[in-house]
Design an enzyme around this catalytic site. Structure first.
Site, PDB file in Angstrom:
ATOM      1  N   ARG A 120       2.001  12.121  -0.362  1.00 36.13           N
ATOM      2  CA  ARG A 120       1.787  12.902   0.862  1.00 36.13           C
ATOM      3  C   ARG A 120       2.200  12.118   2.099  1.00 36.13           C
ATOM      4  NH1 ARG A 120      -1.744   9.710   4.014  1.00 36.13           N
ATOM      5  NH2 ARG A 120      -3.938  10.142   3.628  1.00 36.13           N
ATOM      6  N   ALA A 147       4.870  -0.761  -1.763  1.00 36.35           N
ATOM      7  CA  ALA A 147       4.709   0.505  -2.475  1.00 36.35           C
ATOM      8  C   ALA A 147       5.090   1.705  -1.608  1.00 36.35           C
ATOM      9  CB  ALA A 147       3.263   0.645  -2.950  1.00 36.35           C
ATOM     10  N   GLN A 148       4.644   1.690  -0.362  1.00 36.29           N
ATOM     11  CA  GLN A 148       4.901   2.850   0.495  1.00 36.29           C
ATOM     12  C   GLN A 148       6.388   3.031   0.794  1.00 36.29           C
ATOM     13  OE1 GLN A 148       2.384   4.891   2.212  1.00 36.29           O
ATOM     14  NE2 GLN A 148       0.835   3.457   2.902  1.00 36.29           N
ATOM     15  N   ASP A 169      11.690  -7.372   4.340  1.00 40.24           N
ATOM     16  CA  ASP A 169      10.265  -7.653   4.097  1.00 40.24           C
ATOM     17  C   ASP A 169      10.056  -9.133   4.359  1.00 40.24           C
ATOM     18  OD1 ASP A 169       7.867  -6.082   2.302  1.00 40.24           O
ATOM     19  OD2 ASP A 169       7.688  -8.259   2.530  1.00 40.24           O
ATOM     20  N   VAL A 235       4.284   4.009   9.559  1.00 37.85           N
ATOM     21  CA  VAL A 235       3.342   4.419   8.520  1.00 37.85           C
ATOM     22  C   VAL A 235       2.183   3.436   8.369  1.00 37.85           C
ATOM     23  CG1 VAL A 235       3.177   4.767   6.012  1.00 37.85           C
ATOM     24  CG2 VAL A 235       5.120   5.699   7.260  1.00 37.85           C
ATOM     25  N   ASP A 238      -3.220   1.865  10.681  1.00 42.34           N
ATOM     26  CA  ASP A 238      -4.315   2.662  10.154  1.00 42.34           C
ATOM     27  C   ASP A 238      -5.641   1.995  10.503  1.00 42.34           C
ATOM     28  OD1 ASP A 238      -4.130   0.394   8.646  1.00 42.34           O
ATOM     29  OD2 ASP A 238      -3.664   1.412   6.776  1.00 42.34           O
ATOM     30  N   LYS A 242      -4.305  -2.638  14.859  1.00 41.97           N
ATOM     31  CA  LYS A 242      -3.096  -2.804  14.039  1.00 41.97           C
ATOM     32  C   LYS A 242      -2.022  -1.847  14.539  1.00 41.97           C
ATOM     33  CE  LYS A 242      -1.223  -2.557   9.344  1.00 41.97           C
ATOM     34  NZ  LYS A 242      -1.378  -2.035   7.977  1.00 41.97           N
ATOM     35  N   SER A 303       2.223   7.972  11.884  1.00 41.41           N
ATOM     36  CA  SER A 303       1.558   8.489  10.685  1.00 41.41           C
ATOM     37  C   SER A 303       0.355   7.616  10.330  1.00 41.41           C
ATOM     38  CB  SER A 303       2.569   8.501   9.536  1.00 41.41           C
ATOM     39  OG  SER A 303       1.960   8.855   8.326  1.00 41.41           O
TER      40      SER A 303
END
Lengths: 368, 368
Positions: A120, A147-148, A169, A235, A238, A242, A303
């Protein structure tokens, strides 16, 4: 009154049957439909709440509730433990989703949340990018290749004819393992390159940031030589403090949050005043034509993860599981034949053998 | 990383093996130990939060979180739907308890919460009454004779040599079915009488109120002719505006909440100022001798339901399930062998066949 449990095994059955591409497309379309149909007054979506801690290691455990009034409520519990991959070989994000019938309080279902969260979050970026990114976008930069990044690439590859992924990365091993981690996806035309950070972001039509940058340590790239039409899906933010993006970019770009109040608390929008924040995902989706001109300008999708997205995934997976007859059905709640007899279930006249299969539909949105 | 599920069937196995009396005693003793060991700084227990609604019927869905820092977190989700018995033949309270490992975010267990909620609410009253009620208490009045009345009686019968239960419920059928609903309990010396409300409360050494009185409609009995030593366990208040006891009694009595901040928001303590509230359950338990003189005076235990109690029950049930080898073990979370590969679990190299049985201990308190 049984509860349906969809395990990893059941998710695998569903994905094997439906196909990963079709599942991502379906998630994106269902989310599109949910945003278009969304009516504030029919839903309650409080801010997520949770525990944050630094012992035994830095982590977060949060619950994200959403209720469709008069219908059902979904609660996703999500753990964010950035040390999981290195110390336990577990994903940073582990999660389960629970759905309750608000007529009775009964737990309808328990579903893995790890896979749906990844899907999602990809689908939300695809939806925002469909409105805001240049339709001819060919080059995607991934800042943070964990992972994302896999699901971000997957989701965007379903919407754009991507030819090139520029990967950065801070951990080289993570960059180097990326190609191996996308081999489930059929992306024959795609060229994946590990490049320096500035080359990645400077050459991208779309950038996705999905990092575990620590509080106060952002931004994760500098605001220099970006494409005039670049669209960024941020993304990773959260958590209060941050953030991933440079303030100068946010000030210049159209910044669209998924869930405004939460983004102002935990997302890139923390860096902005309310008046500097653009339309949210629902507004973007409903009124896409109005934002076409922004496809040639710099835009940001902030997001943070919205509970409605989880609700949509729960619907999708439960509905597919019913088609395929998968899932484990368990009578979790102790219920006696006499509702006022808390020990009645211990005797013979219990409801254990009722025929309810626990798979009550909980469809929240019509899907065309 | 599996999840253990304790279903109604497993609870029945545990109760059959341990015995209902021994289980209640163990719950009371574990709660006693937990209160004595409780240190504020090692726990986080936020106020419960949730959805309240009037559609399709009046109801509440709440989550009650508790974390032992550096260890694990328990989240009980509890539904309160007072129309359940009449419209669905379901208990008013339906509930599940989830425990998460805060090292990784992994869901350790899912356990029925309906039975443990009933037991722990009884155990909490037993604990408070052991300190505050007259040790020679023989007569218990139950105001509200529904499901909770059964476990209140059960728990108190383990601590006091009860001879008489005076029963009052606004619904006659509920009063009349009570004896049938306590036949699982061996209470041979007990005389159960359905009596008018004033006779019940006026003759009681201990009163338990466990009603579904509506917001603003309390108190559920008048403050007249109560015994000078009466102790009241007020169990029903769990919502802003909902109270069961007369203010004059609260003003006169020593009022002890289970969880002070919550009781001031949702319990009888709503009716009092902070300065009029006595010691909480932890203080009562730790310093019982200091409160002996109150056994001859009027006292109130304001029981709103405390997440720590649920944590204790989760421990008890998980520990008993491990002894008995019961429970269903499911790999709910999708986890790949490569933590950064969200789709890796779809292939052969998944962790599905790992040998972890999901029954990681989560013992929070030492039990003698």
């Amino acid at each position: 009154m049984k509860t349906k449990i969809l395990s990893m095994h059941d998710i695998r059955t569903i994905v094997t049957h439906v196909g990963l591409d079709r599942l991502m497309d379906e998630a994106t379309e269902r989310l599109f439909g949910a945003c278009r149909e969304f009516e504030q007054k029919r839903f309650e979506i409080p801010l997520r709440d949770g525990f944050e801690y630094s012992l035994p290691q830095m982590g977060l455990l949060e619950w994200m509730p959403v209720m469709k009034t008069g219908h059902c409520a979904t609660l996703k519990v999500v753990g964010y433990h950035p040390h999981n991959p290195e110390t336990k070989n577990l994903p940073t994000i582990l999660s389960v989703i629970l759905t309750f019938d608000t007529e009775s309080g009964h737990l309808i279902g328990v579903v893995d949340g790890t896979f749906p969260t990844a899907i999602r979050t990809g689908a939300a970026s695809a939806l925002a990018s469909r409105v805001l990114a240049h339709p001819d976008a060919r080059t995607l930069a991934l800042v943070g290749a964990g992972a994302q990044a896999v699901t971000q690439l997957h989701a965007l590859s379903r919407v754009f004819d991507l030819r090139e992924v520029l990967l950065y990365d801070i951990d080289k091993a993570t960059s180097n393992s990326f190609e191996n981690r996308i081999r489930n996806l059929s992306l024959p035309k795609l060229d994946v390159k590990v490049v320096p950070l500035n080359d990645a972001v400077g050459n991208a039509d779309i950038i996705c940031t999905a990092t575990s940058v620590e509080v106060g340590q952002g931004p994760v790239f500098e605001d220099q030589d970006l494409q005039p039409h670049v669209h960024v899906n941020a993304v990773g933010s959260d958590f209060p403090g941050k953030t991933e993006l440079p303030l100068s970019l946010l000030n210049r770009a159209l910044v669209c949050p998924d869930f405004r109040v939460q983004a102002m608390k935990e997302g890139e929008c923390q860096q902005l005043g309310a008046e500097d924040i653009g339309p949210d995902l629902v507004e973007l989706t409903r009124d896409a034509e109005r934002f076409v001109t922004y496809q040639k300008q710099q835009t940001v999708f902030d997001s943070t993860g919205w509970a409605l997205e989880d609700h949509v995934m729960m619907d999708l997976l439960v509905s597919r599981s019913r088609e395929l007859g998968c899932g484990t059905v368990v009578q979790i709640e102790s219920i006696s034949a006499d509702a006022k007899s808390p020990y009645g279930f211990l005797g013979a006249k219990s409801l254990e053998n009722d025929t309810d299969d626990g798979s009550e539909p909980c469809q929240l949105f019509a899907v065309d």
